[in-house]
Design a protein around this motif. Sequence first.
Motif, mmCIF file in Angstrom:
data_model
loop_
_atom_site.group_PDB
_atom_site.id
_atom_site.type_symbol
_atom_site.label_atom_id
_atom_site.label_comp_id
_atom_site.label_asym_id
_atom_site.label_seq_id
_atom_site.Cartn_x
_atom_site.Cartn_y
_atom_site.Cartn_z
ATOM 1 N N ARG A 46 0.736 -1.205 0.045
ATOM 2 C CA ARG A 46 0.262 0.025 -0.213
ATOM 3 C C ARG A 46 0.666 1.289 -0.127
ATOM 4 N N SER A 47 0.586 2.133 -0.787
ATOM 5 C CA SER A 47 1.285 3.539 -0.851
ATOM 6 C C SER A 47 0.319 4.478 -0.130
ATOM 7 N N PHE A 48 0.918 4.930 1.044
ATOM 8 C CA PHE A 48 0.229 5.869 1.824
ATOM 9 C C PHE A 48 0.769 7.137 1.667
ATOM 10 N N PRO A 49 -0.311 8.318 1.869
ATOM 11 C CA PRO A 49 0.350 9.563 1.657
ATOM 12 C C PRO A 49 1.403 9.975 2.616
ATOM 13 N N PRO A 50 2.514 10.567 2.062
ATOM 14 C CA PRO A 50 3.720 10.823 3.138
ATOM 15 C C PRO A 50 3.394 11.543 4.385
ATOM 16 N N GLN A 74 9.656 8.001 -11.961
ATOM 17 C CA GLN A 74 9.280 6.786 -11.368
ATOM 18 C C GLN A 74 8.800 6.781 -9.831
ATOM 19 N N HIS A 75 9.731 7.535 -9.389
ATOM 20 C CA HIS A 75 9.619 7.681 -7.812
ATOM 21 C C HIS A 75 8.376 8.595 -7.489
ATOM 22 N N LEU A 76 8.258 9.604 -8.208
ATOM 23 C CA LEU A 76 7.166 10.373 -7.831
ATOM 24 C C LEU A 76 5.744 9.765 -8.023
ATOM 25 N N ASP A 77 5.725 8.727 -9.088
ATOM 26 C CA ASP A 77 4.559 7.763 -9.339
ATOM 27 C C ASP A 77 4.141 6.801 -8.245
ATOM 28 N N LEU A 78 5.151 6.564 -7.521
ATOM 29 C CA LEU A 78 4.818 5.668 -6.243
ATOM 30 C C LEU A 78 3.874 6.301 -5.104
ATOM 31 N N MET A 79 4.048 7.694 -5.223
ATOM 32 C CA MET A 79 3.566 8.440 -4.076
ATOM 33 C C MET A 79 2.153 8.596 -4.156
ATOM 34 N N SER A 80 1.467 8.297 -2.726
ATOM 35 C CA SER A 80 -0.074 8.428 -2.793
ATOM 36 C C SER A 80 -0.367 10.159 -2.291
ATOM 37 N N PRO A 81 -1.119 10.609 -3.300
ATOM 38 C CA PRO A 81 -1.439 12.160 -2.913
ATOM 39 C C PRO A 81 -1.927 12.274 -1.651
ATOM 40 N N VAL A 82 -1.381 13.463 -0.853
ATOM 41 C CA VAL A 82 -1.877 13.740 0.442
ATOM 42 C C VAL A 82 -3.457 14.510 0.208
ATOM 43 N N PRO A 83 -4.317 13.861 1.010
ATOM 44 C CA PRO A 83 -5.799 14.576 1.097
ATOM 45 C C PRO A 83 -5.705 16.026 1.281
ATOM 46 N N LYS A 84 -6.641 17.035 0.559
ATOM 47 C CA LYS A 84 -6.522 18.443 0.633
ATOM 48 C C LYS A 84 -6.959 18.974 1.861
ATOM 49 N N THR A 85 -8.039 18.128 2.523
ATOM 50 C CA THR A 85 -8.693 18.611 3.855
ATOM 51 C C THR A 85 -8.644 17.370 4.517
ATOM 52 N N ALA A 86 -8.958 17.641 6.046
ATOM 53 C CA ALA A 86 -8.883 16.335 6.931
ATOM 54 C C ALA A 86 -9.908 15.626 6.460
ATOM 55 N N ASP A 87 -10.987 16.264 6.023
ATOM 56 C CA ASP A 87 -12.269 15.422 6.130
ATOM 57 C C ASP A 87 -12.151 14.386 4.557
ATOM 58 N N ALA A 126 -11.448 11.962 1.985
ATOM 59 C CA ALA A 126 -10.928 10.598 2.215
ATOM 60 C C ALA A 126 -9.508 10.405 1.374
ATOM 61 N N PRO A 127 -8.416 9.537 1.620
ATOM 62 C CA PRO A 127 -7.250 9.607 1.155
ATOM 63 C C PRO A 127 -7.438 8.684 -0.182
ATOM 64 N N ASN A 128 -6.937 8.995 -1.296
ATOM 65 C CA ASN A 128 -6.987 8.087 -2.392
ATOM 66 C C ASN A 128 -6.015 6.971 -2.292
ATOM 67 N N GLU A 129 -6.568 5.838 -2.173
ATOM 68 C CA GLU A 129 -5.921 4.533 -1.941
ATOM 69 C C GLU A 129 -5.043 4.266 -3.350
ATOM 70 N N LYS A 130 -3.565 3.870 -2.803
ATOM 71 C CA LYS A 130 -2.874 3.456 -4.047
ATOM 72 C C LYS A 130 -2.043 2.326 -3.839
ATOM 73 N N TRP A 131 -1.816 1.397 -4.664
ATOM 74 C CA TRP A 131 -1.153 0.206 -4.391
ATOM 75 C C TRP A 131 -0.151 -0.027 -5.392
ATOM 76 N N VAL A 132 1.009 -0.628 -4.819
ATOM 77 C CA VAL A 132 2.144 -0.818 -5.783
ATOM 78 C C VAL A 132 2.321 -2.473 -5.986
ATOM 79 N N HIS A 133 2.196 -2.923 -7.191
ATOM 80 C CA HIS A 133 2.402 -4.188 -7.322
ATOM 81 C C HIS A 133 3.809 -4.716 -7.779
ATOM 82 N N LEU A 134 4.285 -5.489 -7.299
ATOM 83 C CA LEU A 134 5.734 -6.079 -7.516
ATOM 84 C C LEU A 134 5.739 -7.296 -7.940
#
Lengths: 83, 487
Positions: B235-239, B268-281, B283-291
């Motif tokens: 799982r790629s979590f927001p930093p 390619q490294h930026l592609d791995l990153m999950s975006p940080v939610p803009k507000t606290a409310d 929901a984070p965009n889920e992102k997954w890395v398949h290896l």
Amino acid sequence: MEFLLVLFDDNREVRVGDVPQGRTNIVLELEAGVHRVTLGPPNDFSPLEQKVRLANTSAMDPCRIVFQRLPPAAIPHSPGSPV
Amino acid sequence: MSRRFGLAVLGLCVVAASGCAHFPVNTKLAAPSGPGGYRFPQMVSGHPDPADELFVCLSFSGGGTRAAAFAHGALLRLRETDIGRAGVPRSLLDEVDCIAGISGGAFTAAYYGLFGKAGLDTFYDRFLKRNIHSELALRVLNPINLVRLASPYFSRIDLAAELYDETVFEGRKFENLPRRPFIILHATSMANGAPFEFTQAEFDFIGSDLGTFPVARAVAASSAFPFLLSPVTLRSFPPPAGYRVPADVTDGLEERDLNPGRYYWARQHLDLMSPVPKTADEAPNEKWVHLLDGGLADNIGLRSILRAYDRTSGFVRPRIGEGHIKRFVVIAINGRTDPPETLSRRERSPGLVDVFMKTATVSMETVSFDTIEHALRRQTEREQAQTDIRKCNEALAKCGATAMPKLAQEIRTCFIHIDFEGLPSPAREELLAYPTTFSLQEGQLRRLREAARTLLDNSESFQRLLRSLRGEPKMGEGIGGSRENCS
């Protein structure tokens, strides 16, 4: 690889992309492309950071950049230090 | 009626059990890892670590048990190679600072990293001699696992990771690995074909803590050969708040034409990153890395060492710039094969299985040769730069002129690449035809380990390195006053 010579009137740490990569006044070997170069503390130099684009250099003819030492009165106070 | 009811209950139980089965999700990073986590020890500017002086990196290629046994043979040879001086014994293996491992080679690298020199005596029984294919098949046929495998969130690779974890790596995590030698296990990201390294620096991009991640799962990802095994998912979590993308990445994106390798590495490294939610409310965009198998991006494992050499954020480049490294040695243990080719002897078009296998492997060879050329080019460039400056300063000194600026340290370079091509016939043809599998016979395993010893002993560069390290007389310098490889 490319070559960079950072000139300063003292032996000072050179930071490239926030990471120490060597000393002033010696030739540094770096990857081609854009790099942000600064020196280690104290902040008695100008400019505080230089952006260089390394291409077509050689060990005999490195890209040269110069940092000037600031007179004591011109040294910016870092936050928290006594004025 | 009661029978139907029983079947319905059983069906519900199966659905419930399979629904519960889920691969273990990697841990979210609570705060920026800074210099912590599994990464090479931080360099202190102006304070050289004596361990950096002779800097040795090994790379272990992919190739199933064949590559694992070949790498094991090389480690055994290095363990008994004495480079001590003045009667003080010291093994060349003690000087190894980093090991990059791919697929089969990842088993050897990870096992040595976890269990050290003593582990070299147990690796044969613990892994090499076993028939991993059969053991995995037995696990798959276990009724409980059949139910778990019905879940869309649990697959064969997760069973393989469990098998390796329980029977090879004793449940160890990355936090149990010492930082020197630094073990770099590789996989390949399915999304963009980029290499993925199991280091904290890489995990920072997916906002995850590598320390709690099982080593067995990384090895499973590294050896997840397409079609035979399914990918390992992270799982790629927001930093975490306060995380800064390394300057090497942001600067790399500014220039594509001049250094496309750095540009695409950054992207390619930026592609791995999950975006940080803009507000606290939000929901984070889920992102997954398949290896998948690390060999798809680099079957030799050399590229991570070359990146550490090239990049300012790498662990080799700053140590060279600071003059801490005086001798840089890279030994590539390449268990590649070249079985007799049969496809071109058939008029009939290759079938689906042949096409699948070729699709998965044909690019490996090309990339591997490019990687070796890259390593040789870097070595030549460095040697040339050092020679140019030295000769120029010698000429300037003769006429009393001021010397030109030098590099921090004139380093001695050494690149050694061994593969089965270097063996005498008929061993050469025999080993080049060994299959890529996780089950080899005892005689094959013995010959593979002997081959590593023979190839190192017969390597002129390796022998030159040993003479030089032991302080024995030199055999003469190369043409034009430049040093010979490994002298």
